[in-house]
Design a protein around this motif. Structure first.
Motif, PDB file in Angstrom:
ATOM      1  N   ILE A   1       1.029  -1.330   0.025  1.00  0.00           N
ATOM      2  CA  ILE A   1       0.047   0.201  -0.595  1.00  0.00           C
ATOM      3  C   ILE A   1       0.526   1.415   0.147  1.00  0.00           C
ATOM      4  N   ALA A   2       0.670   2.461  -1.061  1.00  0.00           N
ATOM      5  CA  ALA A   2       2.048   3.059  -1.424  1.00  0.00           C
ATOM      6  C   ALA A   2       0.481   4.034  -1.738  1.00  0.00           C
ATOM      7  N   SER A   3       1.146   5.401  -1.586  1.00  0.00           N
ATOM      8  CA  SER A   3       0.810   6.806  -1.622  1.00  0.00           C
ATOM      9  C   SER A   3       0.221   6.729  -3.258  1.00  0.00           C
ATOM     10  N   SER A   4      -1.316   7.488  -3.923  1.00  0.00           N
ATOM     11  CA  SER A   4      -1.199   7.109  -5.211  1.00  0.00           C
ATOM     12  C   SER A   4       0.131   8.487  -6.011  1.00  0.00           C
ATOM     13  N   ASP A   5       0.197   9.357  -5.608  1.00  0.00           N
ATOM     14  CA  ASP A   5       1.077  10.191  -5.672  1.00  0.00           C
ATOM     15  C   ASP A   5       2.300  10.511  -4.378  1.00  0.00           C
ATOM     16  N   PRO A   6       3.424  10.033  -4.724  1.00  0.00           N
ATOM     17  CA  PRO A   6       4.642   9.508  -3.854  1.00  0.00           C
ATOM     18  C   PRO A   6       5.325  10.562  -3.823  1.00  0.00           C
ATOM     19  N   GLN A   7       5.135  12.053  -4.487  1.00  0.00           N
ATOM     20  CA  GLN A   7       6.022  12.858  -5.194  1.00  0.00           C
ATOM     21  C   GLN A   7       5.168  14.277  -3.845  1.00  0.00           C
ATOM     22  N   SER A   8       3.686  14.023  -3.619  1.00  0.00           N
ATOM     23  CA  SER A   8       2.403  14.981  -3.204  1.00  0.00           C
ATOM     24  C   SER A   8       3.136  15.325  -1.581  1.00  0.00           C
ATOM     25  N   ILE A   9       2.931  16.274  -0.395  1.00  0.00           N
ATOM     26  CA  ILE A   9       3.619  16.241   0.815  1.00  0.00           C
ATOM     27  C   ILE A   9       3.255  15.519   1.912  1.00  0.00           C
ATOM     28  N   ALA A  10       1.759  15.380   1.648  1.00  0.00           N
ATOM     29  CA  ALA A  10       0.749  14.585   1.994  1.00  0.00           C
ATOM     30  C   ALA A  10       1.078  12.871   1.776  1.00  0.00           C
ATOM     31  N   ALA A  11       1.765  12.650   1.233  1.00  0.00           N
ATOM     32  CA  ALA A  11       2.298  10.986   1.005  1.00  0.00           C
ATOM     33  C   ALA A  11       2.520  10.515   2.371  1.00  0.00           C
ATOM     34  N   HIS A  12       2.091   9.308   2.306  1.00  0.00           N
ATOM     35  CA  HIS A  12       2.623   8.744   3.347  1.00  0.00           C
ATOM     36  C   HIS A  12       3.486   7.738   2.690  1.00  0.00           C
ATOM     37  N   SER A  13       4.906   6.925   3.934  1.00  0.00           N
ATOM     38  CA  SER A  13       5.564   6.261   3.213  1.00  0.00           C
ATOM     39  C   SER A  13       5.066   4.953   3.358  1.00  0.00           C
ATOM     40  N   SER A  14       5.204   3.844   2.146  1.00  0.00           N
ATOM     41  CA  SER A  14       4.533   2.730   1.485  1.00  0.00           C
ATOM     42  C   SER A  14       4.790   1.634   2.813  1.00  0.00           C
ATOM     43  N   VAL A  15       4.130   0.755   2.153  1.00  0.00           N
ATOM     44  CA  VAL A  15       3.864  -0.537   3.896  1.00  0.00           C
ATOM     45  C   VAL A  15       3.696  -1.599   3.249  1.00  0.00           C
ATOM     46  N   GLU A  16       4.501  -3.244   3.337  1.00  0.00           N
ATOM     47  CA  GLU A  16       4.379  -3.699   2.433  1.00  0.00           C
ATOM     48  C   GLU A  16       3.913  -4.946   3.391  1.00  0.00           C
ATOM     49  N   LEU A  17       3.183  -5.992   2.553  1.00  0.00           N
ATOM     50  CA  LEU A  17       2.933  -7.104   3.919  1.00  0.00           C
ATOM     51  C   LEU A  17       3.685  -8.595   3.004  1.00  0.00           C
ATOM     52  N   THR A  18       4.505  -9.671   3.515  1.00  0.00           N
ATOM     53  CA  THR A  18       5.038 -10.697   2.595  1.00  0.00           C
ATOM     54  C   THR A  18       4.240 -11.783   2.969  1.00  0.00           C
ATOM     55  N   LYS A  19       3.132 -12.869   2.815  1.00  0.00           N
ATOM     56  CA  LYS A  19       2.826 -14.176   3.885  1.00  0.00           C
ATOM     57  C   LYS A  19       2.744 -15.134   2.705  1.00  0.00           C
ATOM     58  N   SER A  20       2.936 -16.549   3.568  1.00  0.00           N
ATOM     59  CA  SER A  20       2.314 -17.543   2.508  1.00  0.00           C
ATOM     60  C   SER A  20       1.026 -17.101   2.160  1.00  0.00           C
ATOM     61  N   VAL A  21       0.879 -17.634   0.660  1.00  0.00           N
ATOM     62  CA  VAL A  21      -0.625 -18.273   0.653  1.00  0.00           C
ATOM     63  C   VAL A  21      -1.515 -19.440   1.836  1.00  0.00           C
ATOM     64  N   THR A  22      -0.632 -20.242   2.350  1.00  0.00           N
ATOM     65  CA  THR A  22      -1.273 -21.264   2.782  1.00  0.00           C
ATOM     66  C   THR A  22      -1.801 -20.151   4.653  1.00  0.00           C
ATOM     67  N   LYS A  23      -1.675 -19.562   4.407  1.00  0.00           N
ATOM     68  CA  LYS A  23      -2.091 -19.042   5.919  1.00  0.00           C
ATOM     69  C   LYS A  23      -3.545 -19.316   5.366  1.00  0.00           C
ATOM     70  N   TRP A  24      -3.791 -18.688   3.836  1.00  0.00           N
ATOM     71  CA  TRP A  24      -4.994 -17.894   4.515  1.00  0.00           C
ATOM     72  C   TRP A  24      -6.427 -19.370   3.082  1.00  0.00           C
ATOM     73  N   PHE A  25      -5.678 -20.127   3.130  1.00  0.00           N
ATOM     74  CA  PHE A  25      -6.182 -21.665   2.269  1.00  0.00           C
ATOM     75  C   PHE A  25      -5.880 -22.618   3.388  1.00  0.00           C
ATOM     76  N   THR A  26      -7.254 -23.333   3.698  1.00  0.00           N
ATOM     77  CA  THR A  26      -7.098 -24.933   3.690  1.00  0.00           C
ATOM     78  C   THR A  26      -6.717 -25.780   2.629  1.00  0.00           C
ATOM     79  N   LYS A  27      -5.701 -27.006   2.963  1.00  0.00           N
ATOM     80  CA  LYS A  27      -5.572 -27.790   2.230  1.00  0.00           C
ATOM     81  C   LYS A  27      -6.532 -28.334   1.144  1.00  0.00           C
ATOM     82  N   ASP A  28      -7.438 -28.285   1.141  1.00  0.00           N
ATOM     83  CA  ASP A  28      -8.709 -28.376   0.276  1.00  0.00           C
ATOM     84  C   ASP A  28      -9.273 -27.041  -0.842  1.00  0.00           C
TER      85      ASP A  28
END
Length: 186
Positions: free
Chosen positions: A132-159
């Motif tokens: 998730i990042a600001s759509s206009d990174p050059q803007s004075i109102a822009a926030h630093s981007s954040v990132e999440l990396t996880k295995s999809v196995t955390k969100w799906f069962t084996k079936d």
């Protein structure tokens, strides 16, 4: 939480694109449920360029004169088709990148920039990355981007059943982290 209460979403875990699609669609649902409005400007520009490109192809195909007489029109249509198709590819490569959603700023907020949400799920990998990042990174109102990396196995069962609530919470936490990030310093 999810838009379809009680409806279980199940997918084929061998279908890489289905996994990414269900995760990306759910990310969009979470963000839009928080009051952000989708910014369709880039999509509309791409559609307009696509319509123009198709119009040049149709003119070249159905121009009322036969071949030697329509040669200048054919050449012009082919050149314009190539130019507009190349422009479309440049927009996709340079601006759209891996983005799945652009938003306007929250209604009533003091920020002048919306969100740019991007995701990656490399082929033959189980690691889904959401940014998730600001759509206009050059803007004075822009926030630093954040990132999440996880295995999809955390969100799906084996079936293949999608644990939408867990994923929804993870996206919500990432959005909360983004909104609490200090603005970028110039």
């Amino acid at each position: 939480m999810g838009s379809e209460a009680g409806a279980k979403k199940t997918i084929n875990l061998n279908d890489h694109y289905a996994i990414k699609r269900i995760l990306d669609e759910t990310v969009s649902e979470v963000i839009l449920a928080q009051g952000y409005a989708e910014n369709m400007t880039l999509s509309n520009i791409k559609m307009g360029i696509g319509v123009l490109t198709c119009a040049f192809a149709l003119i070249a195909q159905f121009y009322p004169k036969k071949f030697p007489e329509n040669k200048p029109i054919l050449i012009a249509c082919i050149i314009l088709y190539l130019v507009f198709n190349s422009l479309l590819q440049v927009i996709i490569y340079a601006k759209e990148k891996n983005h799945i959603l652009f938003t306007y700023p929250l209604q009533g907020s003091f920020s002048s920039t919306g969100l740019a949400i991007s995701s990656k799920l490399p082929r033959h990998s189980d690691l889904y990355t959401l940014q998730i990042a600001s759509s206009d990174p050059q803007s004075i109102a822009a926030h630093s981007s954040v990132e999440l990396t996880k295995s999809v196995t955390k969100w799906f069962t084996k079936d293949g059943a999608f644990a939408e609530g867990i994923f929804w919470d993870d996206v919500q936490k990432l959005l909360d982290e983004f909104e609490s990030e200090p603005r970028k310093t110039k």
